[in-house]
Design an enzyme around this catalytic site. Structure first.
Site, PDB file in Angstrom:
ATOM      1  N   HIS A   4       7.240   8.126  54.419  1.00 15.86           N
ATOM      2  CA  HIS A   4       6.339   9.108  55.567  1.00 15.86           C
ATOM      3  C   HIS A   4       5.997   9.838  54.432  1.00 15.86           C
ATOM      4  O   HIS A   4       6.797  10.208  53.440  1.00 15.86           O
ATOM      5  CB  HIS A   4       7.162   9.339  56.189  1.00 15.86           C
ATOM      6  CG  HIS A   4       8.537  10.035  55.553  1.00 15.86           C
ATOM      7  ND1 HIS A   4       9.343  10.078  55.924  1.00 15.86           N
ATOM      8  CD2 HIS A   4       8.510  11.108  55.398  1.00 15.86           C
ATOM      9  CE1 HIS A   4      10.451   9.823  55.884  1.00 15.86           C
ATOM     10  NE2 HIS A   4       9.880  11.321  55.222  1.00 15.86           N
ATOM     11  N   HIS A  44      12.561  17.515  58.484  1.00 18.47           N
ATOM     12  CA  HIS A  44      12.467  17.887  56.947  1.00 18.47           C
ATOM     13  C   HIS A  44      12.377  19.794  57.691  1.00 18.47           C
ATOM     14  O   HIS A  44      12.046  20.120  56.699  1.00 18.47           O
ATOM     15  CB  HIS A  44      10.921  17.596  56.678  1.00 18.47           C
ATOM     16  CG  HIS A  44      10.832  15.980  55.848  1.00 18.47           C
ATOM     17  ND1 HIS A  44      10.318  15.214  57.094  1.00 18.47           N
ATOM     18  CD2 HIS A  44      11.099  15.833  54.575  1.00 18.47           C
ATOM     19  CE1 HIS A  44      10.420  14.423  56.270  1.00 18.47           C
ATOM     20  NE2 HIS A  44      10.472  14.240  55.222  1.00 18.47           N
ATOM     21  N   GLU A 100      16.420  10.199  50.989  1.00 20.17           N
ATOM     22  CA  GLU A 100      15.881   8.810  51.835  1.00 20.17           C
ATOM     23  C   GLU A 100      15.844   7.549  52.257  1.00 20.17           C
ATOM     24  O   GLU A 100      15.186   6.444  53.283  1.00 20.17           O
ATOM     25  CB  GLU A 100      13.638   9.735  51.992  1.00 20.17           C
ATOM     26  CG  GLU A 100      13.847  10.745  52.652  1.00 20.17           C
ATOM     27  CD  GLU A 100      12.671  10.997  52.206  1.00 20.17           C
ATOM     28  OE1 GLU A 100      12.099  12.356  53.003  1.00 20.17           O
ATOM     29  OE2 GLU A 100      11.547  10.608  52.419  1.00 20.17           O
TER      30      GLU A 100
HETATM   31  C1  DHB Z   1       6.592  13.903  50.547  1.00 18.77           C
HETATM   32  C2  DHB Z   1       7.331  12.569  50.107  1.00 18.77           C
HETATM   33  C3  DHB Z   1       7.899  12.910  51.352  1.00 18.77           C
HETATM   34  O1  DHB Z   1       8.689  11.936  51.824  1.00 18.77           O
HETATM   35  C4  DHB Z   1       8.535  14.021  51.782  1.00 18.77           C
HETATM   36  O2  DHB Z   1       8.331  14.462  53.789  1.00 18.77           O
HETATM   37  C5  DHB Z   1       6.931  15.257  51.749  1.00 18.77           C
HETATM   38  C6  DHB Z   1       5.967  14.928  50.892  1.00 18.77           C
HETATM   39  C7  DHB Z   1       5.669  13.723  48.774  1.00 18.77           C
HETATM   40  O3  DHB Z   1       5.876  13.185  47.951  1.00 18.77           O
HETATM   41  O4  DHB Z   1       4.120  14.346  49.071  1.00 18.77           O
HETATM   42 FE    FE Z   2      10.579  13.039  53.163  1.00 24.34          FE
END
Ligand code: DHB
Ligand code: FE
Length: 282
Positions: A12, A59, A239
């Site tokens: 995600h 988050h 994650e």
């Molecule tokens: C990104 C990756 C993530 O898992 C997230 O929650 C927010 C941003 C990224 O790579 O931009």
């Molecule tokens: Fe993330």
């Protein structure tokens, strides 16, 4: 009893939502990522799960640093999506499944996982994007039970504990008095680090070994401590604990044999190594 039909996994990243919104699926930057999804969509169309148990990490939307549960289970009639503002426009609420939520909660507490129950729960891109990637058209046809695993504030749960929690969720699903078909989903990772000296860190060799292990040696990643996982996969790469919980669920109740239906790995999207996967219970 309910039937656990398989496990799904996807990364995600808020930028994916923006790409969906702008229709960039065929754009050269995005195509190798989005190409992973039609086989997953076809599998879902054929198998038609009724409920999705969704392992994800919040988050800082529903839980912030002041109150941070290690494991939290949704028990809400619906889950409102609150987007960060730089991804997909906010989607309509997702329908919950109260009966399965409470059965999972009762089972987990009985098995000594002292989780937090959430009768209200806002969900972020980690919930909304997988659902939009799997069912790009129309409303999402499944009810959902979100299970949040802390990857934001230390101490984080040990990989072995996450796997065991996933296994207990799988046992709950398979002892649920229902004729419904249930799939489990991992939303997260794989390797990525968004900030600090190693911002942009990706570990392809580790990611590929991890994906292979999910098929044939699901407990492989439980040999590592959380700090070792951070070292190998980046601060946000933890994650991948979501994928371990998903695989734990499939390993419950003697259903440890899985068949990989389809899979995709692509680097990078934004700062992240992305993967998409379907494992079917054999
Ligand atoms: C990104 C990756 C993530 O898992 C997230 O929650 C927010 C941003 C990224 O790579 O931009
Ligand atoms: Fe993330």
């Amino acid at each position: 009893m309910a039937q656990l039909i398989g496990g799904l996994g996807t990364s995600h990243i808020p930028a994916i939502g923006s790409a969906i919104h702008k229709g960039l699926q065929q754009d050269p930057y995005w195509k190798p990522f989005f190409d992973g999804f039609p086989p997953i969509q076809a599998w879902l169309k054929e198998k038609k799960p009724d409920v999705l148990v969704l392992f994800y990490n919040d988050h800082g939307l529903n839980f912030f640093l002041d109150k941070m549960p290690t494991f939290a289970v949704g028990a809400a009639p619906e889950y409102h999506n609150a987007d960060e503002g730089w991804g997909i426009p906010t989607l309509p609420p997702f329908k919950g499944d109260l009966d399965l939520s409470w059965h999972i909660i009762n089972t987990l507490v009985e098995k000594e996982f002292d989780i937090v129950t959430c009768q209200e729960m806002l969900v972020d891109h980690a919930c909304s994007l997988p659902l939009k990637l799997f069912w790009p058209e129309g409303d999402c046809p499944v009810t959902v039970v979100p299970i949040c695993i802390n990857t934001v504030q230390f101490p984080l749960p040990k990989p072995g504990r996450v796997y065991a929690m996933g296994k207990a969720v799988g046992e709950a699903i398979q002892s649920w008095d229902s004729s419904k078909k249930v799939a489990v989903l991992a939303s997260g990772g794989l390797s990525h680090q968004l900030d600090g000296e190693r911002a942009g860190f990706i570990n392809k060799a580790f990611d590929l070994q991890f994906l292979d292990s999910l098929e044939s040696n699901p407990e492989w990643a439980t040999q590592f401590s959380v700090h070792e996982l951070v070292e190998k996969t980046g601060t946000q790469g933890v994650e991948l604990l979501m994928w371990l919980a998903m695989r734990g669920a499939l390993a419950s109740g003697g259903g440890s044999k899985v068949r990989r239906v389809t899979g995709n790995y692509h680097i990078p999207i934004s700062n992240t190594a992305t993967a998409a996967l379907v494992l079917e219970v054999a």
